[in-house]
Design a protein around this motif. Structure first.
Motif, PDB file in Angstrom:
ATOM      1  N   LYS A  85     -10.023  -1.769   7.291  1.00  0.00           N
ATOM      2  CA  LYS A  85      -9.005  -1.291   6.672  1.00  0.00           C
ATOM      3  C   LYS A  85      -8.992   0.013   5.799  1.00  0.00           C
ATOM      4  O   LYS A  85      -8.227   1.369   6.081  1.00  0.00           O
ATOM      5  CB  LYS A  85      -7.813  -2.108   5.194  1.00  0.00           C
TER       6      LYS A  85
ATOM      7  N   VAL B 114      -2.780   1.108   1.254  1.00  0.00           N
ATOM      8  CA  VAL B 114      -4.115   0.209   1.672  1.00  0.00           C
ATOM      9  C   VAL B 114      -3.902  -0.742   0.906  1.00  0.00           C
ATOM     10  O   VAL B 114      -4.164  -0.539   0.080  1.00  0.00           O
ATOM     11  CB  VAL B 114      -5.036   1.322   1.745  1.00  0.00           C
TER      12      VAL B 114
ATOM     13  N   ASN C 145       0.771  -2.021   3.738  1.00  0.00           N
ATOM     14  CA  ASN C 145      -0.018  -0.934   4.454  1.00  0.00           C
ATOM     15  C   ASN C 145       0.906   0.031   5.695  1.00  0.00           C
ATOM     16  O   ASN C 145       1.531  -1.024   6.149  1.00  0.00           O
ATOM     17  CB  ASN C 145      -1.492  -1.623   5.571  1.00  0.00           C
TER      18      ASN C 145
END
Length: 935
Positions: free
Chosen positions: A416, A340, A108
């Motif tokens: 997220k 992500v 990420n």
């Protein structure tokens, strides 16, 4: 720091460390703090050194990392970047070839410690999302249960639900927001989820959902994909065909800047969101314009790519990484990229991955592996992800197989996703792309989660429905599940109040199309009429006439500021350079250089408030700008009038999908096909000469097309187009073809205005009407002067020829079809005659129709010509040559028009054969010459 090693509290230790680091090849560190740490580790490794080479490398790596940590902690990220650039430059000087990579690690982009707090109620949002999932699934499954083959898609929205719901609850601003609201390009196959949310928002009722893809039902239905033409109060932009959403989004974002910089509309706080699938990026339009977005610093633009790694038939990049590939594409183009990839369950594992083994292993897996991992259980994941290294197995030794299976990908983790969207919204000076990894068909379980069939999955059995219900905790009994009811909580429930409150705070529901009720005033009367008296002794082209009309429109106090001229790097070709100084070429930063032609009167002038959109060599980009301007009345609350002028050959055959999208979006404006016809652009040859654009324009229902021959026709058509589109606000747009051939422009005959607009009028009667043999000559566009010359030549053969100007075969065809339909539906009424047939009443003789386009164009109306019709056209490949040579080659010049008339009269028994043969010899025609279509 001066680059020397200092250990102030122990000079002797410092000398010893320098000696030891020199012995094992370490470099001097940047500061005192990491040296102490490194010294102790060096001493420790010296005592237990079983692998000297490996330990020396590890120590070297450690020393560099700790030194860089210290610089980061005390001087910040910018200094780290400076040092890395300095080292890279120094390595280059040493002759070191540094491999280029536009990729960051397969993790990420936003680490857990930098995630902002989630602002919503996670539990409540999950319940809402689960209900939307159920209703979206039920909508498609019920539709196909009741009408097999009706279609629809389940799995796209299943994978993207979290992406959409986080955006709906926290980011998408509606039309009532002070900013003016966002423009969202929804992924076409995700429409069931958007409809399901609109159902909970009370924007759609249950009958709408029942009639998904049954738009003809009297009670109302829902279109398959986003279609503003079919749902004009709902959808803002069509995004299927695939690939059109991204390019249209880019040019919409740039057009918002254009409106703002020209002080026509404050769009400074609005965003454009474009949702697309990773497989969709194979379409050239998807990535073809991303460099423009970065070059123009469009920080009002956000792409969200749903990376479920799967197409219909298999993985997107079975042997590679589509996420890493897209990151390189966008970073290389200058975008801000946010990945992500992993959900929060992975964070503890990454925190313990000090040696990078886990990241290395996850990077080794390709999309084909990840597709299989999403379809297999936890034991398979343990073996194939972690089983290759004892340290990795140790990481997950306390995880059950069930826990491993439930470790989500980042695109399914609301926190997220929220962090990524927040960072995207706040980023400045660059567009942002969010690459979110998901599982296609998420939640479908055995029915298709992560499987190749899920794109077209439309039916679930009762057991699969119960599993889906249970997984997302939809409050339905086993008995209810079989009937697949749509579930909607009570109006005062927590879920509905939460959903509606958040949308109200963000400015109302989306998507929402609100056309502005703004009829424009027509231009001043003096704008038109200049060419009604002809051009006198001056030869001009219809292109020159168009530029003259446009220049006057730009100065008009009523509509001048609303006009948006668009051209793809061909302004000088069309004689538009005079407009550079008059209204400027739009450029957000202005002109940062002195143009090479600055001393000339018509220099290349870029300015922040420029009016012309000079797009470069991209018809697709220019058409996207036309769409943005032509739909501005509905999407930006201000009516704009686009004029997009381009080589006509590079129109519909290159931008056909976008032309259909413009029609779907109810765009208004003028497409101007310059260099019309196959014989006018003489020297350019095969791939530049247009003989079929009017044929390609024929199927678009709300596209009004004309092929004017004279400047006065052009004036009449543009004036009428402005009235229909911007005064009466009809949802049509216009296609006009113009040409760069200079000739004397005649004055406008009396009483022909209606005929010009209806597609046909008698331009010039035969100079010798007493001749017994008569023909009617149809001419249009570039060939009109050949037809007029044939009129004179036929007089030498004692044939009276009337010349008709056909401004639009499409309009004639539409009128005739409409008339026939009326007659079929009203058999008891007296039959009506098409306009074409009525025009020809009282005029004897066959019709010869000559066009610079393929013969099919005039042939479309032949059945409504009582006298019979012969068509001449430019079928075949183009050539580079002079206009006379090309017209001779395609057999559309004065000779062949004359011969066609004489031959038709002979076939009717009105002329002796020896006259035809004499004409063939006299005109120098070779009867044995091969058909041009075969050459």
């Amino acid at each position: 720091m001066d680059g020397k090693c200092e250990i102030l509290d122990n000079p002797e230790a410092g000398r010893q460390l320098q000696s030891d680091t020199a012995r094992i090849g370490l470099y001097p560190c940047f500061s005192k703090t990491p040296l102490k740490t490194t010294y102790s580790k060096v001493m420790g490794m010296k005592q237990s050194d079983n692998n000297p080479a490996g330990n020396e490398l590890e120590l070297e790596n450690l020393e560099w990392r700790e030194s860089l940590d210290h610089v980061f902690q005390h001087q910040g990220a910018n200094r780290v970047v400076e040092l890395l650039h300095t080292l890279q430059a120094h390595a280059k000087m040493l002759g070191v070839e540094i491999p280029f990579s536009a990729n960051t690690p397969f993790v990420n982009t936003i680490p857990p410690e930098k995630q902002p707090p989630f602002p919503g109620n996670r539990a409540l949002e999950r319940r809402i999302k689960s209900l939307i999932r159920w209703n979206a699934m039920a909508m498609v499954v019920r539709a196909n249960r009741d009408e097999s083959g009706i279609g629809g898609h389940i799995s796209t929205y299943a994978s993207a639900a979290t992406l959409y719901e986080v955006a709906f609850n926290h980011f998408f601003r509606g039309p009532n927001h002070p900013s003016g609201g966002d423009l969202v390009f929804f992924q076409g196959h995700a429409t069931p989820g958007i409809y399901a949310r609109a159902f909970l928002e009370n924007r759609l009722n249950e009958q709408h959902l029942i009639n998904f893809r049954r738009e003809l039902d009297p009670q109302g239905g829902l279109s398959s994909y986003p279609h503003p033409w079919l749902m004009p109060d709902f959808w803002q932009a069509p995004t299927v065909s695939m690939g059109l959403g991204p390019i249209m989004a880019i040019y919409q974002a740039r057009f918002m800047r254009y409106l703002n910089d020209r002080q026509l509309k404050n769009t400074s706080a609005r965003k454009v969101w474009a949702f697309l699938g990773d497989g969709e990026t194979d379409e050239p339009e998807s990535l073809g314009a991303i460099s423009l977005a970065a070059r123009e610093k469009l920080d009002n633009l956000i792409f969200v790519i749903n990376c479920n790694l799967q197409r219909l038939d298999g993985p997107v990049r079975g042997n590679g990484h589509i996420i890493q590939e897209l990151e390189a594409d966008f970073r290389g183009a200058g975008w801000n990229v946010i990945k992500v990839i992993w959900g929060a369950d992975w964070d503890p594992l990454f925190a313990r991955d000090h040696d990078g083994l886990l990241v290395k292993r996850l990077t080794e897996l390709v999309d084909g592996d990840y597709q299989r991992l999403s379809a297999e259980g936890g034991a398979f994941i343990r073996k194939h992800v972690f089983g290759g290294h004892p340290q990795l197995l140790q990481m997950v030794e306390h995880h059950s197989d069930e826990q491993l299976e439930k470790m989500n990908r980042g695109g399914h983790d609301p926190e997220k996703v929220h962090a990524a969207f927040k960072a995207a919204v706040e980023h400045k000076d660059r567009p942002t792309v969010v690459l979110a990894m998901t599982v296609k068909g998420y939640g479908l379980g055995a029915a298709g989660e992560g499987k190749n069939i899920t794109h077209s999955q439309k039916k679930l059995n009762e057991e699969e429905l119960r599993d889906f219900r249970s997984r997302f905790q939809v409050p339905l009994s086993d008995q209810d599940v079989a009937a697949m009811p749509f579930f909607k909580p009570l109006p005062d429930s927590q879920e509905i109040r939460y959903l509606l409150t958040h949308r109200e705070k963000l400015g109302g529901s989306l998507p929402c199309r609100r056309p502005v009720d703004e009829p424009l005033q027509p231009p001043a009367p003096e704008v038109f009429g200049e060419f009604s008296h002809g051009s006198g002794e001056r030869k001009i082209s219809t292109t020159m006439a168009f530029v003259r009309i446009l220049a006057k429109l730009l100065r008009d106090p009523q509509i001048g500021k609303r006009i948006t001229p668009i051209v793809p790097d061909e302004a000088r070709t069309f004689g538009m350079e005079g407009l550079f100084r008059q209204c400027g070429i739009y450029s957000h930063p202005g002109q940062l250089y002195e143009p090479v032609d600055h001393d000339s009167l018509l220099y290349y002038k870029e300015t922040r408030d420029g009016q012309i959109l000079e797009e470069g060599i991209t018809e697709a980009g220019a058409m996207s700008s036309f769409i943005a301007a032509g739909s501005s009345y509905a999407n930006h609350g201000i009516t704009m009038i686009p004029f997009f002028i381009y080589y006509s050959m590079f129109g519909f055959q290159r931008i056909g999908d976008l032309a259909w999208a413009a029609a779907d979006m109810r765009c208004r404006g003028f497409l101007i096909g310059g260099t019309a016809g196959r014989t006018t652009l003489a020297g350019e040859g095969l791939q530049h000469q247009d003989g079929h654009s009017h044929l390609l324009a024929l199927p678009i229902p709300n596209l009004v097309t004309y092929d004017p021959a004279f400047a006065f026709e052009l004036e009449v058509i543009i004036e009428e187009g402005l009235r229909r589109m911007f005064v009466q606000r009809e949802d049509v747009y216009y296609y006009l073809t113009i040409m760069n051939e200079n000739y004397l422009q005649p004055p406008m005959p009396e009483g022909v205005r209606d005929g010009i607009l209806n597609g046909l009028y008698l331009f010039k009667t035969a100079p010798n009407p007493a001749f017994s043999r008569k023909v009617q000559l149809f001419g249009s566009g570039a060939i009109i002067n050949e037809v007029l010359a044939a009129q004179d030549l036929l007089a030498e053969f004692e044939v009276a020829a009337n010349v008709w100007s056909v401004t639009s075969y499409k309009i004639l065809h539409r009128d005739a079809m409409s008339t026939e339909r009326y007659n079929r539906l009203h058999p008891q009424e007296p039959p009506r005659l098409p306009y074409l047939t009525r025009c020809l009443e009282g005029y004897a003789g066959p019709v010869i129709a000559a066009t610079d386009y393929v013969r099919t164009l005039p042939d479309m109306v032949a059945q409504w010509v009582p006298q019979g019709m012969v068509s001449l056209g430019t079928d075949g490949f183009g050539r580079s040559d002079s206009r006379p040579a090309l017209r001779d080659f395609f057999e559309v010049d004065v000779k062949y028009i004359t011969l066609a008339a004489l031959s038709a009269l002979y076939r009717r028994g009105e002329l002796d054969i020896h006259v035809v043969n004499q004409a063939i010899r006299q005109l120098g025609i070779d009867p044995q010459r091969p058909d041009p279509v075969t050459r």
